[in-house]
Design a protein around this motif. Structure first.
Motif, PDB file in Angstrom:
ATOM      1  N   LYS A  76       0.813  -1.217   0.000  1.00 46.67           N
ATOM      2  CA  LYS A  76       0.000   0.000   0.000  1.00 46.67           C
ATOM      3  C   LYS A  76       0.844   1.264   0.000  1.00 46.67           C
ATOM      4  CE  LYS A  76      -3.861   0.573   2.075  1.00 46.67           C
ATOM      5  NZ  LYS A  76      -4.944   0.694   3.038  1.00 46.67           N
ATOM      6  N   ASN A  77       2.062   1.194   0.531  1.00 51.76           N
ATOM      7  CA  ASN A  77       2.907   2.390   0.581  1.00 51.76           C
ATOM      8  C   ASN A  77       3.589   2.685  -0.748  1.00 51.76           C
ATOM      9  OD1 ASN A  77       4.967   0.527   0.422  1.00 51.76           O
ATOM     10  ND2 ASN A  77       5.836   0.978   2.420  1.00 51.76           N
ATOM     11  N   GLY A  78       3.324   1.870  -1.786  1.00 54.65           N
ATOM     12  CA  GLY A  78       3.888   2.099  -3.107  1.00 54.65           C
ATOM     13  C   GLY A  78       5.117   1.269  -3.422  1.00 54.65           C
ATOM     14  N   SER A  79       5.659   0.559  -2.462  1.00 55.00           N
ATOM     15  CA  SER A  79       6.830  -0.282  -2.710  1.00 55.00           C
ATOM     16  C   SER A  79       6.386  -1.638  -3.259  1.00 55.00           C
ATOM     17  CB  SER A  79       7.647  -0.462  -1.427  1.00 55.00           C
ATOM     18  OG  SER A  79       6.869  -1.073  -0.424  1.00 55.00           O
ATOM     19  N   THR A  80       7.353  -2.358  -3.866  1.00 54.60           N
ATOM     20  CA  THR A  80       7.050  -3.669  -4.450  1.00 54.60           C
ATOM     21  C   THR A  80       8.138  -4.675  -4.095  1.00 54.60           C
ATOM     22  OG1 THR A  80       8.199  -3.142  -6.520  1.00 54.60           O
ATOM     23  CG2 THR A  80       5.835  -2.678  -6.438  1.00 54.60           C
ATOM     24  N   PHE A  81       7.770  -5.949  -4.126  1.00 56.24           N
ATOM     25  CA  PHE A  81       8.724  -7.037  -3.979  1.00 56.24           C
ATOM     26  C   PHE A  81       8.437  -8.040  -5.076  1.00 56.24           C
ATOM     27  CE2 PHE A  81       9.981 -11.231  -2.347  1.00 56.24           C
ATOM     28  CZ  PHE A  81      11.330 -10.987  -2.112  1.00 56.24           C
ATOM     29  N   SER A  82       9.361  -8.154  -6.019  1.00 54.39           N
ATOM     30  CA  SER A  82       9.212  -9.079  -7.140  1.00 54.39           C
ATOM     31  C   SER A  82      10.114 -10.274  -6.920  1.00 54.39           C
ATOM     32  CB  SER A  82       9.594  -8.398  -8.454  1.00 54.39           C
ATOM     33  OG  SER A  82       8.743  -7.311  -8.698  1.00 54.39           O
ATOM     34  N   ALA A  83       9.600 -11.443  -7.225  1.00 57.89           N
ATOM     35  CA  ALA A  83      10.397 -12.648  -6.987  1.00 57.89           C
ATOM     36  C   ALA A  83       9.934 -13.773  -7.892  1.00 57.89           C
ATOM     37  CB  ALA A  83      10.296 -13.086  -5.526  1.00 57.89           C
ATOM     38  N   SER A  84      10.758 -14.774  -7.942  1.00 53.54           N
ATOM     39  CA  SER A  84      10.389 -16.055  -8.511  1.00 53.54           C
ATOM     40  C   SER A  84      10.014 -16.904  -7.298  1.00 53.54           C
ATOM     41  CB  SER A  84      11.592 -16.647  -9.226  1.00 53.54           C
ATOM     42  OG  SER A  84      11.221 -17.343 -10.353  1.00 53.54           O
ATOM     43  N   GLY A  98      13.534 -11.955  -5.728  1.00 52.41           N
ATOM     44  CA  GLY A  98      13.981 -11.220  -4.567  1.00 52.41           C
ATOM     45  C   GLY A  98      14.375  -9.777  -4.747  1.00 52.41           C
ATOM     46  N   LYS A  99      13.611  -8.993  -5.477  1.00 56.93           N
ATOM     47  CA  LYS A  99      13.928  -7.578  -5.671  1.00 56.93           C
ATOM     48  C   LYS A  99      12.901  -6.720  -4.942  1.00 56.93           C
ATOM     49  CE  LYS A  99      16.970  -7.982  -9.259  1.00 56.93           C
ATOM     50  NZ  LYS A  99      18.300  -8.108  -8.848  1.00 56.93           N
ATOM     51  N   TYR A 100      13.361  -5.950  -3.933  1.00 56.19           N
ATOM     52  CA  TYR A 100      12.491  -5.015  -3.223  1.00 56.19           C
ATOM     53  C   TYR A 100      12.774  -3.619  -3.764  1.00 56.19           C
ATOM     54  CZ  TYR A 100      10.068  -2.483   0.431  1.00 56.19           C
ATOM     55  OH  TYR A 100       9.194  -1.661   1.104  1.00 56.19           O
ATOM     56  N   LYS A 101      11.719  -2.925  -4.170  1.00 51.90           N
ATOM     57  CA  LYS A 101      11.864  -1.573  -4.699  1.00 51.90           C
ATOM     58  C   LYS A 101      11.001  -0.634  -3.873  1.00 51.90           C
ATOM     59  CE  LYS A 101      12.390  -1.040  -9.121  1.00 51.90           C
ATOM     60  NZ  LYS A 101      12.149  -0.940 -10.566  1.00 51.90           N
ATOM     61  N   PHE A 102      11.629   0.425  -3.359  1.00 51.48           N
ATOM     62  CA  PHE A 102      10.913   1.421  -2.574  1.00 51.48           C
ATOM     63  C   PHE A 102      10.021   2.264  -3.483  1.00 51.48           C
ATOM     64  CE2 PHE A 102      14.597   0.343  -0.049  1.00 51.48           C
ATOM     65  CZ  PHE A 102      14.082   0.274   1.236  1.00 51.48           C
ATOM     66  N   LYS A 103       9.098   2.976  -2.877  1.00 50.97           N
ATOM     67  CA  LYS A 103       8.145   3.824  -3.591  1.00 50.97           C
ATOM     68  C   LYS A 103       8.844   4.819  -4.517  1.00 50.97           C
ATOM     69  CE  LYS A 103       4.613   7.266  -2.429  1.00 50.97           C
ATOM     70  NZ  LYS A 103       3.889   7.869  -1.302  1.00 50.97           N
ATOM     71  N   ASP A 104       9.999   5.339  -4.097  1.00 50.07           N
ATOM     72  CA  ASP A 104      10.709   6.346  -4.889  1.00 50.07           C
ATOM     73  C   ASP A 104      11.565   5.743  -6.007  1.00 50.07           C
ATOM     74  OD1 ASP A 104      12.839   5.281  -3.482  1.00 50.07           O
ATOM     75  OD2 ASP A 104      13.324   7.121  -2.423  1.00 50.07           O
ATOM     76  N   GLN A 138      18.715  18.935   4.720  1.00 52.57           N
ATOM     77  CA  GLN A 138      17.566  18.171   4.271  1.00 52.57           C
ATOM     78  C   GLN A 138      17.190  17.214   5.389  1.00 52.57           C
ATOM     79  OE1 GLN A 138      17.891  16.792   0.259  1.00 52.57           O
ATOM     80  NE2 GLN A 138      16.313  15.244   0.501  1.00 52.57           N
ATOM     81  N   LYS A 139      15.962  17.327   5.889  1.00 55.12           N
ATOM     82  CA  LYS A 139      15.532  16.522   7.039  1.00 55.12           C
ATOM     83  C   LYS A 139      14.840  15.226   6.650  1.00 55.12           C
ATOM     84  CE  LYS A 139      15.020  20.530   9.971  1.00 55.12           C
ATOM     85  NZ  LYS A 139      14.135  21.366  10.752  1.00 55.12           N
ATOM     86  N   VAL A 140      14.306  15.170   5.443  1.00 58.11           N
ATOM     87  CA  VAL A 140      13.607  13.987   4.954  1.00 58.11           C
ATOM     88  C   VAL A 140      13.992  13.746   3.507  1.00 58.11           C
ATOM     89  CG1 VAL A 140      11.634  14.214   6.519  1.00 58.11           C
ATOM     90  CG2 VAL A 140      11.567  15.321   4.294  1.00 58.11           C
ATOM     91  N   ASP A 141      13.722  12.545   3.009  1.00 56.78           N
ATOM     92  CA  ASP A 141      14.080  12.228   1.632  1.00 56.78           C
ATOM     93  C   ASP A 141      13.290  13.075   0.643  1.00 56.78           C
ATOM     94  OD1 ASP A 141      15.516  10.756  -0.346  1.00 56.78           O
ATOM     95  OD2 ASP A 141      13.710   9.583  -0.690  1.00 56.78           O
ATOM     96  N   ASP A 157       7.206   6.013   6.931  1.00 52.71           N
ATOM     97  CA  ASP A 157       6.017   5.664   6.149  1.00 52.71           C
ATOM     98  C   ASP A 157       4.758   6.273   6.748  1.00 52.71           C
ATOM     99  OD1 ASP A 157       6.008   4.037   8.395  1.00 52.71           O
ATOM    100  OD2 ASP A 157       5.279   2.273   7.343  1.00 52.71           O
ATOM    101  N   GLY A 158       4.927   7.091   7.762  1.00 46.81           N
ATOM    102  CA  GLY A 158       3.803   7.747   8.418  1.00 46.81           C
ATOM    103  C   GLY A 158       4.274   8.428   9.690  1.00 46.81           C
ATOM    104  N   VAL A 159       3.303   8.876  10.494  1.00 51.78           N
ATOM    105  CA  VAL A 159       3.622   9.513  11.771  1.00 51.78           C
ATOM    106  C   VAL A 159       3.226   8.570  12.900  1.00 51.78           C
ATOM    107  CG1 VAL A 159       3.575  11.902  10.987  1.00 51.78           C
ATOM    108  CG2 VAL A 159       1.444  10.814  11.647  1.00 51.78           C
ATOM    109  N   TYR A 160       4.036   8.584  13.948  1.00 58.14           N
ATOM    110  CA  TYR A 160       3.871   7.638  15.052  1.00 58.14           C
ATOM    111  C   TYR A 160       3.425   8.369  16.305  1.00 58.14           C
ATOM    112  CZ  TYR A 160       5.136   4.209  18.629  1.00 58.14           C
ATOM    113  OH  TYR A 160       5.120   3.341  19.684  1.00 58.14           O
TER     114      TYR A 160
END
Length: 195
Positions: A76-84, A98-104, A138-141, A157-160
């Motif tokens: 849901k946060n926009g990231s993906t994990f592709s694998a065989s 086994g490829k994890y890709k962040f939202k950015d 720069q304080k955040v990405d 990924d959000g506020v705590y």
């Protein structure tokens, strides 16, 4: 109501078929998950899309009711994990696994990870676009930085909210997850706090 459906199934066999499918997949109603795709012997098989109650989706191949073949988890946060996948387990030693890709768009690589490590604390956007001039840290990405309520923390990924021990989305303040003891400790020790 016609007792024939396209001349193949009669009313009685159609009701039986629907009841069988409902009983076999009623656990999906109970958990809130869903599936669209092929079935063989009443099990997910072939190409399909399985949606978890959290909103995470798996799109890819199934065999005998498990992830099997090439597929991608879309979080849901926009990231993906592709694998065989083989029998529901990602296979690390494959060309497509086994490829994890962040939202950015940043792709995680355990052996060549140059993002915010112990030696280089730059954000990913700083590695792409360079550092800001002196005095403009720069304080955040991604800028501008999202607002953080007073006493809460920005955990990426959000506020705590440390009193409730809940992570909420930045904009709508929707529930994302509960933090366990270890995550709580890590967030209050390492993350940016709202004042």
């Amino acid at each position: 109501v016609s007792t024939q459906i396209r001349g193949v199934l009669n009313y009685s066999s159609t009701v039986t078929l629907l009841n069988n499918l409902r009983s076999k997949y009623s656990y999906m109603d109970y958990t809130g998950s869903s599936y669209k795709g092929g079935l063989i012997n009443d099990k997910m098989d072939g190409e399909g899309e399985y949606t978890f109650p959290s909103g995470t989706k798996y799109v890819g191949s199934f065999r005998d009711g498990t992830f099997h073949g090439t597929g991608t988890l879309h979080f849901k946060n926009g990231s993906t994990f592709s694998a065989s996948w083989k029998n529901g387990i990602p296979q690390e030693k494959t060309d497509s696994g086994g490829k994890y890709k962040f939202k950015d768009g940043l792709e995680f690589s355990e052996s060549e990870w140059n993002y915010c490590d112990g030696y280089d604390r730059r954000f990913y956007t700083e590695t792409l676009n360079g550092l800001k001039p002196a005095g403009r840290s720069q304080k955040v990405d991604k800028e501008p930085a999202p607002p953080i309520p007073k006493g809460w923390y920005d955990c990426g990924d959000g506020v705590y909210n440390p009193e409730q021990r809940i992570v909420f989305s930045y904009s709508e303040k929707k529930f994302i997850r509960n933090a366990d003891v270890d995550e709580h400790r890590w967030i209050v020790t390492n993350c940016r706090r709202g004042f």
